[in-house]
Scaffold this motif. Structure first.
Motif, PDB file in Angstrom:
ATOM      1  N   GLU A  43       0.909 -15.234  14.103  1.00  0.00           N
ATOM      2  CA  GLU A  43       1.901 -15.603  13.440  1.00  0.00           C
ATOM      3  C   GLU A  43       2.308 -15.187  12.547  1.00  0.00           C
ATOM      4  N   ALA A  44       2.656 -17.633  12.680  1.00  0.00           N
ATOM      5  CA  ALA A  44       3.230 -17.775  10.902  1.00  0.00           C
ATOM      6  C   ALA A  44       2.298 -17.335   9.549  1.00  0.00           C
ATOM      7  N   ARG A  45       0.890 -17.241   9.633  1.00  0.00           N
ATOM      8  CA  ARG A  45       0.533 -17.247   8.662  1.00  0.00           C
ATOM      9  C   ARG A  45       0.646 -15.035   8.466  1.00  0.00           C
ATOM     10  N   ASN A  46       0.439 -14.555   9.805  1.00  0.00           N
ATOM     11  CA  ASN A  46      -0.181 -13.027   9.380  1.00  0.00           C
ATOM     12  C   ASN A  46       1.131 -12.299   9.365  1.00  0.00           C
ATOM     13  N   ARG A  47       2.424 -12.525  10.120  1.00  0.00           N
ATOM     14  CA  ARG A  47       3.301 -11.559  10.815  1.00  0.00           C
ATOM     15  C   ARG A  47       4.592 -12.019  11.171  1.00  0.00           C
ATOM     16  N   PRO A  48       4.830 -13.207  10.157  1.00  0.00           N
ATOM     17  CA  PRO A  48       6.277 -14.076  10.206  1.00  0.00           C
ATOM     18  C   PRO A  48       6.833 -13.679  11.409  1.00  0.00           C
ATOM     19  N   ALA A  49       7.545 -12.512  11.164  1.00  0.00           N
ATOM     20  CA  ALA A  49       8.684 -11.458  11.717  1.00  0.00           C
ATOM     21  C   ALA A  49       8.207 -11.248  13.628  1.00  0.00           C
ATOM     22  N   TRP A  50       7.170 -11.966  13.701  1.00  0.00           N
ATOM     23  CA  TRP A  50       6.681 -12.000  15.063  1.00  0.00           C
ATOM     24  C   TRP A  50       6.935 -13.308  15.891  1.00  0.00           C
ATOM     25  N   LEU A  51       7.171 -14.702  14.789  1.00  0.00           N
ATOM     26  CA  LEU A  51       6.165 -15.967  15.046  1.00  0.00           C
ATOM     27  C   LEU A  51       7.940 -16.044  16.180  1.00  0.00           C
ATOM     28  N   ALA A  52       8.648 -15.210  16.473  1.00  0.00           N
ATOM     29  CA  ALA A  52       9.980 -15.675  17.670  1.00  0.00           C
ATOM     30  C   ALA A  52       9.423 -15.236  18.706  1.00  0.00           C
ATOM     31  N   LEU A  53       7.761 -14.519  19.263  1.00  0.00           N
ATOM     32  CA  LEU A  53       7.690 -14.186  20.355  1.00  0.00           C
ATOM     33  C   LEU A  53       7.366 -15.042  20.947  1.00  0.00           C
ATOM     34  N   PRO A  54       5.693 -16.323  20.303  1.00  0.00           N
ATOM     35  CA  PRO A  54       5.332 -16.595  20.943  1.00  0.00           C
ATOM     36  C   PRO A  54       6.483 -18.188  21.145  1.00  0.00           C
ATOM     37  N   LEU A  55       7.157 -18.179  19.880  1.00  0.00           N
ATOM     38  CA  LEU A  55       8.068 -19.847  20.625  1.00  0.00           C
ATOM     39  C   LEU A  55       9.317 -19.525  21.341  1.00  0.00           C
ATOM     40  N   ASP A  82      -1.029 -22.460  25.577  1.00  0.00           N
ATOM     41  CA  ASP A  82      -2.267 -23.231  24.788  1.00  0.00           C
ATOM     42  C   ASP A  82      -2.897 -21.840  24.231  1.00  0.00           C
ATOM     43  N   LYS A  83      -2.563 -20.828  24.598  1.00  0.00           N
ATOM     44  CA  LYS A  83      -2.119 -19.536  23.623  1.00  0.00           C
ATOM     45  C   LYS A  83      -1.646 -19.264  22.697  1.00  0.00           C
ATOM     46  N   ALA A  84       0.169 -19.355  23.734  1.00  0.00           N
ATOM     47  CA  ALA A  84       0.790 -18.836  22.983  1.00  0.00           C
ATOM     48  C   ALA A  84       0.994 -20.120  21.868  1.00  0.00           C
ATOM     49  N   VAL A  85       0.586 -21.146  21.634  1.00  0.00           N
ATOM     50  CA  VAL A  85       0.348 -21.999  20.048  1.00  0.00           C
ATOM     51  C   VAL A  85      -0.070 -21.631  19.526  1.00  0.00           C
ATOM     52  N   TYR A  86      -1.594 -20.966  19.775  1.00  0.00           N
ATOM     53  CA  TYR A  86      -2.726 -19.894  19.117  1.00  0.00           C
ATOM     54  C   TYR A  86      -1.747 -18.796  18.199  1.00  0.00           C
ATOM     55  N   ALA A 118       7.381 -32.112  22.341  1.00  0.00           N
ATOM     56  CA  ALA A 118       7.119 -32.790  23.863  1.00  0.00           C
ATOM     57  C   ALA A 118       6.681 -32.044  24.733  1.00  0.00           C
ATOM     58  N   GLY A 119       7.204 -31.360  24.957  1.00  0.00           N
ATOM     59  CA  GLY A 119       7.270 -30.337  26.571  1.00  0.00           C
ATOM     60  C   GLY A 119       5.999 -29.513  26.921  1.00  0.00           C
ATOM     61  N   LEU A 120       5.462 -29.743  24.867  1.00  0.00           N
ATOM     62  CA  LEU A 120       3.924 -28.491  25.604  1.00  0.00           C
ATOM     63  C   LEU A 120       2.832 -30.282  26.070  1.00  0.00           C
ATOM     64  N   HIS A 143      -4.334 -30.139  23.316  1.00  0.00           N
ATOM     65  CA  HIS A 143      -3.428 -31.588  22.773  1.00  0.00           C
ATOM     66  C   HIS A 143      -4.280 -31.334  20.655  1.00  0.00           C
ATOM     67  N   GLU A 144      -5.811 -30.921  20.809  1.00  0.00           N
ATOM     68  CA  GLU A 144      -6.080 -31.021  18.969  1.00  0.00           C
ATOM     69  C   GLU A 144      -5.359 -29.520  18.713  1.00  0.00           C
ATOM     70  N   ARG A 145      -5.553 -28.835  19.262  1.00  0.00           N
ATOM     71  CA  ARG A 145      -5.191 -27.556  18.615  1.00  0.00           C
ATOM     72  C   ARG A 145      -3.297 -27.372  18.177  1.00  0.00           C
ATOM     73  N   LEU A 146      -2.569 -28.308  19.314  1.00  0.00           N
ATOM     74  CA  LEU A 146      -1.218 -28.119  18.878  1.00  0.00           C
ATOM     75  C   LEU A 146      -0.978 -29.246  18.090  1.00  0.00           C
ATOM     76  N   ASP A 147      -2.317 -30.207  17.801  1.00  0.00           N
ATOM     77  CA  ASP A 147      -1.967 -30.962  16.181  1.00  0.00           C
ATOM     78  C   ASP A 147      -2.092 -30.137  15.304  1.00  0.00           C
ATOM     79  N   HIS A 148      -3.473 -29.088  14.578  1.00  0.00           N
ATOM     80  CA  HIS A 148      -3.013 -28.472  14.131  1.00  0.00           C
ATOM     81  C   HIS A 148      -1.762 -27.336  13.377  1.00  0.00           C
ATOM     82  N   ALA A 149      -2.117 -26.855  14.672  1.00  0.00           N
ATOM     83  CA  ALA A 149      -0.259 -25.852  14.678  1.00  0.00           C
ATOM     84  C   ALA A 149       1.036 -26.482  13.987  1.00  0.00           C
TER      85      ALA A 149
END
Length: 459
Positions: free
Chosen positions: A430-442, A421-425, A294-296, A276-282
């Motif tokens: 990706e948001a910070r380093n490779r925005p074009a790849w963000l769609a994959l973990p989402l 949890d890993k996909a949230v990380y 909500a699902g997470l 939950h805390e890692r999600l809060d930060h993300a």
């Protein structure tokens, strides 16, 4: 010793551009000071990075200076400084093969100074002193130098006080004669501000080894090149290797349990709380996570309330296809440092082996879809990517189950929570380093997280 202002300015401009720098995209102030001289030509500097949010990081910078420019070091030039009317060219010393033998000589001889301690863990004749070094380009968070074809020196860039788990685990598994990890040959520790810091470690080089990520990508390329074959029909099918890799990971988990012990995992509520805390930060960084929140949350609540017979033990902590090598006769796991952004104390904490398994499952998904991210979405390629990823995820779990005697898929709530949890990380990265790849973990999070009521059942 504090640095002259012009050298500090060079480092402040150069450090954020380095691949292994973890603070990209964050406001920071950088100051440096001299730790010690490694040799007459190399000084080890420490860079303190103070972020605007109050966090701080410490980085190791072995630097060398020249009175004339060196063409072969142009790619690691920090810049020039002036002293007494003369210019000095400042370079990253790890890339100068004429200066790197001192690391191996000192390990071989167990050298101890007032600041540095070199410790040898193998026969002195096995330390390849005199062999030229070559910096490996695939390293993400450290700098690794290959000496001949027999040893690799990993120089830690981001430093933290305390016991480095990569060194600690290497020493413990060497005693056991573990077959699926490299042999630890030596280590280097530095004293700073009243604490010890791991500066480097020397391991055997795995001859004929190929990076698991590259092998997986080649398999996906072969599949995508076929007109109408399924994953199991393509010439580059990876499932057999995924199966063998699963068995190797299970054996390493067994070796770690023998070396460090194991216990029932009885703090699921605390594990879920950390998620939950890692999600809060993300969520403060990745706005695209908001529809999935909500699902997470429901998935993490389900983990906290789950019942099961999970165990807790030392694990790899950051396992993915880039952390495994395929030699001529076996899979080998490397880089037992754990999650790079966590503290050393946190990385040494026991956890469920499901965390490692989830990391590898995420990596298979990345490998399956990487071509789509590079070439653009096409329905046929997306189908093939999904098929490849699922086939190899299943093969990995099958191999793990055969070796371990239990199937990680028997704990779906816990496995899905660790994977989410890993996909949230990943989304944060990706948001910070490779925005074009963000769609994959989402997309993965949309699959993993329930969208209505919390899941119920056992872990």
């Amino acid at each position: 010793m504090t640095a002259p202002g012009d050298l500090q300015e060079l480092v402040a401009a150069w450090l954020p551009t380095q691949r292994w720098f973890g603070g990209k995209g964050r406001l920071s102030t950088i100051t440096i000071e001299l730790l010690t001289a490694l040799s007459t030509d190399v000084d080890i500097w420490l860079a303190t990075v103070a972020y605007a949010d109050g966090e701080a990081e410490l980085y190791q910078l072995p630097l060398t200076s020249r009175s004339e420019p060196e063409e072969f070091l142009e790619h690691v030039l920090l810049g020039t400084i002036e002293r007494d009317g003369a210019l000095s060219w400042i370079y990253d010393a790890l890339h100068d093969k004429n200066l790197t033998d001192v690391w191996l000589e000192s390990i071989r001889d167990d050298v101890v100074t007032d600041v540095l301690r070199f410790e040898r863990s193998a026969d002195p004749d096995s330390i390849p002193v005199g062999k030229p070094s070559l910096v490996l380009t695939g390293e993400q968070s450290n700098t690794s130098l290959m000496y001949g074809d027999s040893a690799i020196l990993k120089v830690f860039r981001r430093l933290q006080p305390g016991i480095n788990p990569d060194v600690e685990i290497g020493q413990a598994l060497a005693v056991q004669g573990a077959q699926h990890v490299p042999l630890l040959m030596g280590s280097v520790t530095g004293a700073y501000a009243g604490a010890d810091y791991a500066l480097a470690m020397l391991q055997e080089y795995m001859t004929t080894a190929t990076d698991g990520w590259e092998l997986a990508k080649a398999s996906v390329r072969d599949l995508m090149a076929e007109a109408d074959l399924h994953a199991e029909e393509a010439g580059g099918d990876f499932a057999g290797e995924a199966h063998r890799l699963g068995a190797a990971v299970a054996q390493v988990h067994a070796d770690l349990a023998t070396a460090f012990g194991s216990a029932p995992l009885d703090d699921l509520a605390a594990r879920a709380g950390a998620m939950h805390e890692r999600l809060d930060h993300a969520l403060t960084v990745v706005a695209e996570l908001a529809p999935l929140e909500a699902g997470l949350r429901a998935l993490y609540v389900a983990l906290a309330n789950a019942a099961g017979d999970l165990t807790s033990q030392r694990i790899h902590g950051d396992l993915h296809l880039g952390q495994v090598l395929r030699t001529a006769n076996r899979w080998v796991l490397i880089d037992f440092e754990g999650e790079p952004m966590a503290s050393l104390d946190e990385r040494r904490l026991p956890d469920s082996p499901l965390r490692d398994i989830a990391g590898m499952l995420r990596s298979f998904e990345y490998a399956g879809y990487h071509r789509i991210l590079e070439t653009g979405y096409q329905p046929q390629l997306a189908y093939r990517a999904a098929e490849w990823a699922q086939r190899n995820r299943d093969a990995f779990c099958d191999g793990y189950a055969e070796e371990a005697g239990y199937d990680p898929r028997e704990h779906p709530v816990a496995l899905h929570a660790y994977e989410a949890d890993k996909a949230v990380y990943e989304a944060l990265y990706e948001a910070r380093n490779r925005p074009a790849w963000l769609a994959l973990p989402l997309a993965s999070l949309a699959r993993l997280a329930p969208t209505t009521e919390a899941q119920e059942g056992s872990a």
